[in-house]
Design a protein around this motif. Structure first.
Motif, PDB file in Angstrom:
ATOM      1  N   GLY A 171      19.442  -2.905 -23.203  1.00 13.14           N
ATOM      2  CA  GLY A 171      20.162  -3.685 -24.131  1.00 13.14           C
ATOM      3  C   GLY A 171      19.646  -3.216 -25.667  1.00 13.14           C
ATOM      4  O   GLY A 171      18.829  -2.850 -25.961  1.00 13.14           O
ATOM      5  N   LYS A 202      18.139 -12.014 -28.119  1.00  9.93           N
ATOM      6  CA  LYS A 202      17.188 -12.571 -27.298  1.00  9.93           C
ATOM      7  C   LYS A 202      17.097 -13.729 -26.858  1.00  9.93           C
ATOM      8  O   LYS A 202      16.649 -13.989 -25.612  1.00  9.93           O
ATOM      9  CB  LYS A 202      15.671 -12.197 -28.227  1.00  9.93           C
ATOM     10  CG  LYS A 202      15.612 -11.030 -28.568  1.00  9.93           C
ATOM     11  CD  LYS A 202      14.062 -10.818 -29.257  1.00  9.93           C
ATOM     12  CE  LYS A 202      13.733 -11.260 -30.387  1.00  9.93           C
ATOM     13  NZ  LYS A 202      12.783 -10.999 -31.220  1.00  9.93           N
ATOM     14  N   ALA A 251      23.786  -6.387 -23.606  1.00 12.64           N
ATOM     15  CA  ALA A 251      22.906  -6.104 -22.579  1.00 12.64           C
ATOM     16  C   ALA A 251      23.184  -6.734 -21.098  1.00 12.64           C
ATOM     17  O   ALA A 251      24.348  -7.173 -21.141  1.00 12.64           O
ATOM     18  CB  ALA A 251      21.714  -6.881 -22.895  1.00 12.64           C
ATOM     19  N   TRP A 252      22.708  -6.539 -20.108  1.00 13.67           N
ATOM     20  CA  TRP A 252      23.233  -7.027 -18.773  1.00 13.67           C
ATOM     21  C   TRP A 252      21.551  -7.638 -17.984  1.00 13.67           C
ATOM     22  O   TRP A 252      20.464  -6.966 -18.203  1.00 13.67           O
ATOM     23  CB  TRP A 252      23.696  -6.011 -17.954  1.00 13.67           C
ATOM     24  CG  TRP A 252      22.825  -4.743 -17.534  1.00 13.67           C
ATOM     25  CD1 TRP A 252      22.642  -3.712 -18.324  1.00 13.67           C
ATOM     26  CD2 TRP A 252      22.367  -4.425 -16.419  1.00 13.67           C
ATOM     27  NE1 TRP A 252      21.765  -2.753 -17.835  1.00 13.67           N
ATOM     28  CE2 TRP A 252      21.470  -3.187 -16.722  1.00 13.67           C
ATOM     29  CE3 TRP A 252      22.102  -5.008 -15.293  1.00 13.67           C
ATOM     30  CZ2 TRP A 252      20.976  -2.786 -15.486  1.00 13.67           C
ATOM     31  CZ3 TRP A 252      21.296  -4.544 -14.489  1.00 13.67           C
ATOM     32  CH2 TRP A 252      20.823  -3.390 -14.392  1.00 13.67           C
ATOM     33  N   ARG A 253      21.860  -8.408 -16.923  1.00 13.12           N
ATOM     34  CA  ARG A 253      20.890  -8.808 -16.078  1.00 13.12           C
ATOM     35  C   ARG A 253      21.461  -9.178 -14.599  1.00 13.12           C
ATOM     36  O   ARG A 253      22.259 -10.015 -14.823  1.00 13.12           O
ATOM     37  CB  ARG A 253      20.060 -10.053 -16.559  1.00 13.12           C
ATOM     38  CG  ARG A 253      18.759 -10.361 -15.748  1.00 13.12           C
ATOM     39  CD  ARG A 253      17.935 -11.208 -16.491  1.00 13.12           C
ATOM     40  NE  ARG A 253      17.276 -10.062 -17.278  1.00 13.12           N
ATOM     41  CZ  ARG A 253      16.478 -10.560 -18.700  1.00 13.12           C
ATOM     42  NH1 ARG A 253      16.598 -12.030 -18.858  1.00 13.12           N
ATOM     43  NH2 ARG A 253      16.063  -9.864 -19.457  1.00 13.12           N
ATOM     44  N   MET A 274      19.503 -13.831 -23.642  1.00 14.26           N
ATOM     45  CA  MET A 274      18.957 -13.113 -22.577  1.00 14.26           C
ATOM     46  C   MET A 274      17.844 -13.685 -22.029  1.00 14.26           C
ATOM     47  O   MET A 274      17.843 -13.950 -20.467  1.00 14.26           O
ATOM     48  CB  MET A 274      18.318 -11.535 -22.867  1.00 14.26           C
ATOM     49  CG  MET A 274      19.417 -10.794 -23.427  1.00 14.26           C
ATOM     50  SD  MET A 274      20.814 -10.543 -21.891  1.00 14.26           S
ATOM     51  CE  MET A 274      19.786  -9.698 -20.724  1.00 14.26           C
ATOM     52  N   THR A 306      14.877  -5.858 -22.274  1.00 14.20           N
ATOM     53  CA  THR A 306      16.362  -5.834 -21.427  1.00 14.20           C
ATOM     54  C   THR A 306      16.535  -4.321 -20.959  1.00 14.20           C
ATOM     55  O   THR A 306      17.789  -4.250 -20.721  1.00 14.20           O
ATOM     56  CB  THR A 306      17.310  -6.241 -22.635  1.00 14.20           C
ATOM     57  OG1 THR A 306      17.393  -5.260 -23.616  1.00 14.20           O
ATOM     58  CG2 THR A 306      17.259  -7.612 -23.173  1.00 14.20           C
TER      59      THR A 306
END
Length: 242
Positions: free
Chosen positions: A185, A236, A209-211, A239, A182
Motif C-alpha cells: 500500500g 491508515k 492498498a488491499w487486504r 485499512m 499494508t
C-alpha cells in the motif's frame, strides 16, 4: 524208465499293493472317525462371538470446546456482510457532495468504471479481474477540498483481482510513501497541480492498498497543496477497518 518232468503248480497272483491299500484304508477310516469326533465335540461347544465391525466409541474429552470466532474476529463474516459498514465515516462538519455515484453507497461495475479515466477499458479490465461489488463514501470539506473513498471487492476464483487492481494505477507526477502495515500500500501526492483553462488549478492525492479480496482507493482533490499527513491518516484508518 524216465520220470516225466512235472511242471510246478501255478502260484496264486498277489494283488499288487494290497498291504499299502489296507494301510491307506485304515488311515482314511481313522481320518473320517477323527473328523466326525471333532464335529461332535464342536457341536457341543457354545459359538465363539465374532468381533464387532464398528469402531469403538471414543469418550469425549471433558471441558468446553474452543469458542467460535465472533463476527469482529472472523474476517470472512466481516467482508461478506454489508461492505458499506467497513467504510470510514464522514468527518463531523463534512457535507455530502451534490452528486454521488451509485445508489445508497453501492456502485455496480458500470458506475464504478465511469469514475475512472478510460471507462470502456476499465470496464473490460474489471470484468477480467472478477469484479464482485463496490461501495463508496464521499464528502466535501472546508473550502474546495473533496474526498472519495472506495472499497472494491473481487471474487478471486481464478485471479487475485484485489492485489492486481490496487497496484495497477497511473501514479502521475507524484511523491509517494508506503502505508504502514499494508505491504504494497502507498500514498501518492501530486508535485504540481493539474491545470485546465476555465478551472482553478487542482492538486490531487491518492492512496491504494488491499487486504484479502478487497482493494481500497482514496482520492483527495483541492485547489491548494494536500498535506501528506491528511491522505496518510485516511488510508491508515480505512485499512484498520478491513
Amino acid at each position: 524208465m524216465e520220470v516225466p518232468d512235472i511242471p510246478d503248480a501255478p502260484r496264486a497272483r498277489r494283488r499288487r499293493g494290497r498291504t499299502a491299500l489296507l494301510l491307506a484304508t485304515a488311515a482314511v477310516l481313522g481320518l473320517v472317525a477323527g473328523t466326525c469326533t471333532g464335529c461332535l465335540i464342536q457341536a457341543d461347544r457354545k459359538p465363539t462371538a465374532l468381533p464387532p465391525l464398528s469402531q469403538p466409541v471414543l469418550a469425549q474429552a471433558k471441558g468446553e470446546g474452543p469458542e467460535p470466532l465472533s463476527a469482529a474476529q472472523d474476517r470472512k463474516v466481516k467482508t461478506d456482510g454489508d461492505l458499506r459498514e467497513l467504510l470510514i465515516a464522514r468527518p463531523k462538519g463534512a457535507k455530502k457532495p451534490d452528486f454521488e455515484p451509485g445508489k445508497d453507497g453501492w456502485l455496480n461495475m458500470a458506475e464504478y468504471a465511469d469514475q475512472l479515466v478510460d471507462e470502456d477499458r476499465e470496464f473490460a479490465s474489471l470484468a477480467e479481474a472478477e469484479f464482485r461489488r463496490a461501495a463508496g463514501v464521499a464528502w466535501t470539506g472546508h473550502g474546495t477540498e473533496s474526498v472519495e473513498v472506495r472499497l472494491v471487492q473481487y471474487h478471486q476464483e481464478e485471479r487475485l483481482g484485489a492485489s492486481d487492481r490496487a497496484g495497477n494505477w497511473d501514479t502521475f507526477d507524484t511523491d509517494s510513501w508506503p502505508i504502514p502495515g499494508t505491504g504494497d500500500g502507498r500514498v501518492y501526492i501530486s508535485a504540481e497541480p493539474e491545470t485546465e483553462p476555465g478551472y482553478l488549478p487542482m492538486y490531487k492525492a491518492q492512496a491504494t492498498a488491499w487486504r484479502g479480496d478487497i482493494a481500497m482507493e482514496i482520492w483527495i482533490y483541492d485547489t491548494k497543496p494536500i498535506p501528506k499527513s491528511k491522505i496518510m491518516d485516511l488510508a491508515k484508518r480505512q485499512m484498520e477497518r478491513l
